[in-house]
Write a protein that holds these residues in place. Structure first.
Motif, PDB file in Angstrom:
ATOM      1  N   ALA A  17      41.524  41.637 -31.920  1.00 28.00           N
ATOM      2  CA  ALA A  17      42.259  40.416 -32.264  1.00 28.00           C
ATOM      3  C   ALA A  17      43.063  39.915 -31.072  1.00 28.00           C
ATOM      4  O   ALA A  17      43.052  38.716 -30.764  1.00 28.00           O
ATOM      5  CB  ALA A  17      43.182  40.681 -33.456  1.00 28.00           C
TER       6      ALA A  17
ATOM      7  N   PHE B  79      41.117  38.165 -28.302  1.00 28.75           N
ATOM      8  CA  PHE B  79      40.667  36.806 -28.561  1.00 28.75           C
ATOM      9  C   PHE B  79      41.622  35.752 -28.012  1.00 28.75           C
ATOM     10  O   PHE B  79      41.303  34.559 -28.023  1.00 28.75           O
ATOM     11  CB  PHE B  79      40.462  36.591 -30.068  1.00 28.75           C
ATOM     12  CG  PHE B  79      39.033  36.740 -30.490  1.00 28.75           C
ATOM     13  CD1 PHE B  79      38.141  35.695 -30.360  1.00 28.75           C
ATOM     14  CD2 PHE B  79      38.568  37.934 -31.005  1.00 28.75           C
ATOM     15  CE1 PHE B  79      36.818  35.824 -30.744  1.00 28.75           C
ATOM     16  CE2 PHE B  79      37.256  38.087 -31.390  1.00 28.75           C
ATOM     17  CZ  PHE B  79      36.373  37.036 -31.259  1.00 28.75           C
TER      18      PHE B  79
ATOM     19  N   ALA C  98      35.376  33.680 -36.018  1.00 26.25           N
ATOM     20  CA  ALA C  98      36.581  34.134 -36.713  1.00 26.25           C
ATOM     21  C   ALA C  98      36.318  35.386 -37.536  1.00 26.25           C
ATOM     22  O   ALA C  98      37.265  36.075 -37.928  1.00 26.25           O
ATOM     23  CB  ALA C  98      37.126  33.013 -37.607  1.00 26.25           C
ATOM     24  N   LEU C  99      35.041  35.692 -37.797  1.00 21.28           N
ATOM     25  CA  LEU C  99      34.704  36.893 -38.554  1.00 21.28           C
ATOM     26  C   LEU C  99      34.822  38.159 -37.715  1.00 21.28           C
ATOM     27  O   LEU C  99      34.920  39.263 -38.263  1.00 21.28           O
ATOM     28  CB  LEU C  99      33.271  36.793 -39.094  1.00 21.28           C
ATOM     29  CG  LEU C  99      32.980  35.699 -40.118  1.00 21.28           C
ATOM     30  CD1 LEU C  99      31.475  35.614 -40.380  1.00 21.28           C
ATOM     31  CD2 LEU C  99      33.725  35.977 -41.422  1.00 21.28           C
TER      32      LEU C  99
ATOM     33  N   PRO D 135      37.215  39.605 -35.633  1.00 25.37           N
ATOM     34  CA  PRO D 135      38.336  40.533 -35.826  1.00 25.37           C
ATOM     35  C   PRO D 135      38.254  41.288 -37.148  1.00 25.37           C
ATOM     36  O   PRO D 135      38.633  42.460 -37.224  1.00 25.37           O
ATOM     37  CB  PRO D 135      39.564  39.604 -35.782  1.00 25.37           C
ATOM     38  CG  PRO D 135      39.124  38.450 -34.959  1.00 25.37           C
ATOM     39  CD  PRO D 135      37.675  38.243 -35.315  1.00 25.37           C
ATOM     40  N   ALA D 136      37.738  40.606 -38.185  1.00 25.24           N
ATOM     41  CA  ALA D 136      37.605  41.266 -39.481  1.00 25.24           C
ATOM     42  C   ALA D 136      36.554  42.378 -39.426  1.00 25.24           C
ATOM     43  O   ALA D 136      36.759  43.473 -39.958  1.00 25.24           O
ATOM     44  CB  ALA D 136      37.243  40.246 -40.560  1.00 25.24           C
ATOM     45  N   THR D 137      35.416  42.107 -38.767  1.00 23.08           N
ATOM     46  CA  THR D 137      34.385  43.140 -38.678  1.00 23.08           C
ATOM     47  C   THR D 137      34.878  44.333 -37.856  1.00 23.08           C
ATOM     48  O   THR D 137      34.563  45.487 -38.167  1.00 23.08           O
ATOM     49  CB  THR D 137      33.094  42.583 -38.056  1.00 23.08           C
ATOM     50  OG1 THR D 137      33.380  42.043 -36.762  1.00 23.08           O
ATOM     51  CG2 THR D 137      32.499  41.505 -38.928  1.00 23.08           C
TER      52      THR D 137
ATOM     53  N   LEU E  95      45.754  39.642 -38.226  1.00 23.31           N
ATOM     54  CA  LEU E  95      44.319  39.428 -38.077  1.00 23.31           C
ATOM     55  C   LEU E  95      43.899  38.083 -38.664  1.00 23.31           C
ATOM     56  O   LEU E  95      43.080  37.365 -38.085  1.00 23.31           O
ATOM     57  CB  LEU E  95      43.549  40.558 -38.761  1.00 23.31           C
ATOM     58  CG  LEU E  95      43.590  41.923 -38.087  1.00 23.31           C
ATOM     59  CD1 LEU E  95      43.022  42.996 -39.011  1.00 23.31           C
ATOM     60  CD2 LEU E  95      42.828  41.905 -36.780  1.00 23.31           C
ATOM     61  N   VAL E  96      44.471  37.736 -39.814  1.00 16.61           N
ATOM     62  CA  VAL E  96      44.153  36.452 -40.443  1.00 16.61           C
ATOM     63  C   VAL E  96      44.617  35.283 -39.558  1.00 16.61           C
ATOM     64  O   VAL E  96      43.900  34.286 -39.394  1.00 16.61           O
ATOM     65  CB  VAL E  96      44.799  36.364 -41.843  1.00 16.61           C
ATOM     66  CG1 VAL E  96      44.698  34.944 -42.386  1.00 16.61           C
ATOM     67  CG2 VAL E  96      44.127  37.341 -42.804  1.00 16.61           C
TER      68      VAL E  96
ATOM     69  N   SER F 226      42.256  35.004 -36.598  1.00 16.19           N
ATOM     70  CA  SER F 226      40.980  34.454 -37.072  1.00 16.19           C
ATOM     71  C   SER F 226      41.107  32.959 -37.349  1.00 16.19           C
ATOM     72  O   SER F 226      40.199  32.179 -37.045  1.00 16.19           O
ATOM     73  CB  SER F 226      40.527  35.191 -38.340  1.00 16.19           C
ATOM     74  OG  SER F 226      40.281  36.557 -38.064  1.00 16.19           O
TER      75      SER F 226
ATOM     76  N   ILE G 163      41.001  31.101 -34.096  1.00 19.87           N
ATOM     77  CA  ILE G 163      39.630  30.998 -33.582  1.00 19.87           C
ATOM     78  C   ILE G 163      38.889  29.856 -34.282  1.00 19.87           C
ATOM     79  O   ILE G 163      38.212  29.043 -33.650  1.00 19.87           O
ATOM     80  CB  ILE G 163      38.883  32.320 -33.792  1.00 19.87           C
ATOM     81  CG1 ILE G 163      39.574  33.456 -33.027  1.00 19.87           C
ATOM     82  CG2 ILE G 163      37.432  32.196 -33.340  1.00 19.87           C
ATOM     83  CD1 ILE G 163      39.110  34.836 -33.445  1.00 19.87           C
ATOM     84  N   ALA G 164      39.036  29.781 -35.602  1.00 17.70           N
ATOM     85  CA  ALA G 164      38.376  28.715 -36.358  1.00 17.70           C
ATOM     86  C   ALA G 164      38.901  27.342 -35.954  1.00 17.70           C
ATOM     87  O   ALA G 164      38.138  26.370 -35.897  1.00 17.70           O
ATOM     88  CB  ALA G 164      38.579  28.937 -37.851  1.00 17.70           C
TER      89      ALA G 164
END
Length: 292
Positions: free
Chosen positions: A92, A95, A237-238, A240-242, A263-264, A267, A270-271
């Motif tokens: 994260a 990014f 944006a997926l 960091p979640a992965t 993290l949200v 993300s 990024i979006a």
């Protein structure tokens, strides 16, 4: 297979390779394992792309060499970071590099606002890391290393676009990774190569290169042919979640509620940097992830 599913598979394989690398840190240092990953990836890409069949000018080789050094430095710094920080947190924070590039090169309020959102997420993640009970030295080294990785990612994007415009992106990547590995070889190869004496470790290195470089990059090429750069940027944006999922399942690094908020936020940033103008599928976006 739907594009989002392909992208998730790409992200999971990429960070599964990183998780395997963490397991090797007890055998060799983080930078040594990082160099082995770069060298092995270079070999696999050379066999795949066979760049010697193309003509290369000195100018092209010079730019590819600079690109390769930035790429290698980014990977080495990232491996040092995940040796000291949770995988999801490190990804994260890294990014910040592409988000910064998108903000500087963009013209809208989304790109500018993304910097603030990402910064808030990073501050939250860094604060949680400082208070996580990790040794202070680990926190300092980890945050410094991921900061270097983020800066190199930004350089990678700028240099990578220049190199990609001049020729085949994947072929140039194979040469760049080779040159990057050669630059660091005198410093890291003597301690790294003996690890390959054990076939289990050698197999793990090949797995790291395959999962972290070849498979995700091949999948991203398929994805980029099917979606626009804007959609691809949103799918980023997926990642960091992965990374957080792999960290939790494989490394038992379960994120806390404040870390999940961070993290949200990252993300979301990024979006926000995704282009909103229509583009042809296959166009390269400002936040393209490193293929290795």
């Amino acid at each position: 297979m739907p594009v989002p599913a392909l992208f998730v598979v790409s992200g999971l394989t990429q960070y599964l390779g990183a998780a395997i690398a963490v397991g090797l840190f007890a055998v060799a240092g983080a930078v040594e394992v990082g160099w082995l990953r770069i060298a092995a990836s270079a070999v696999l890409l050379l066999v795949w792309r066979r760049p010697w069949r193309s003509r290369w000018s000195r100018h092209d080789v010079a730019w590819v060499a600079v690109f390769g050094v930035a790429l290698a430095t980014m990977n080495l710094a990232f491996y040092v970071a995940i040796d000291h920080l949770p995988l999801g947190t490190a990804v994260a924070i890294e990014f910040c590099g592409p988000v910064a590039v998108a903000a500087v090169t963009g013209r809208g309020w989304r790109e500018r606002g993304a910097i603030g959102v990402a910064a808030l997420g990073v501050v939250l993640l860094a604060g949680v890391t400082v208070e996580s009970g990790l040794p202070r030295e680990d926190v300092v080294v980890g945050l410094a290393a991921i900061g270097v990785a983020a800066a190199c990612w930004a350089a990678y994007i700028v240099l990578g676009r220049r190199v990609a415009v001049a020729g085949s992106g994947v072929t140039s990547l194979s040469v760049a990774m080779t040159l990057g590995a050669l630059v660091f070889a005198p410093f890291l190869a003597p301690a790294a190569v003996p690890v390959l004496g054990d076939w289990r470790y050698a197999l793990a290195v090949v797995g790291i290169a395959l999962f972290s470089s070849v498979v995700p990059y091949a999948l991203e090429q398929v994805i980029l042919r099917r979606v626009s750069a804007a959609t691809f940027s949103v799918l980023l944006a997926l990642l960091p979640a992965t990374a957080a999922v792999i960290g939790a399942v494989v490394l038992r690094q379960v994120p806390t509620p404040p870390e999940l908020v961070g993290l949200v936020l990252v993300s979301g940033a990024i979006a926000m940097t995704a282009r909103r103008t229509p583009e042809a599928p296959g166009a390269v976006g400002p936040t393209d992830p490193p293929p290795a």
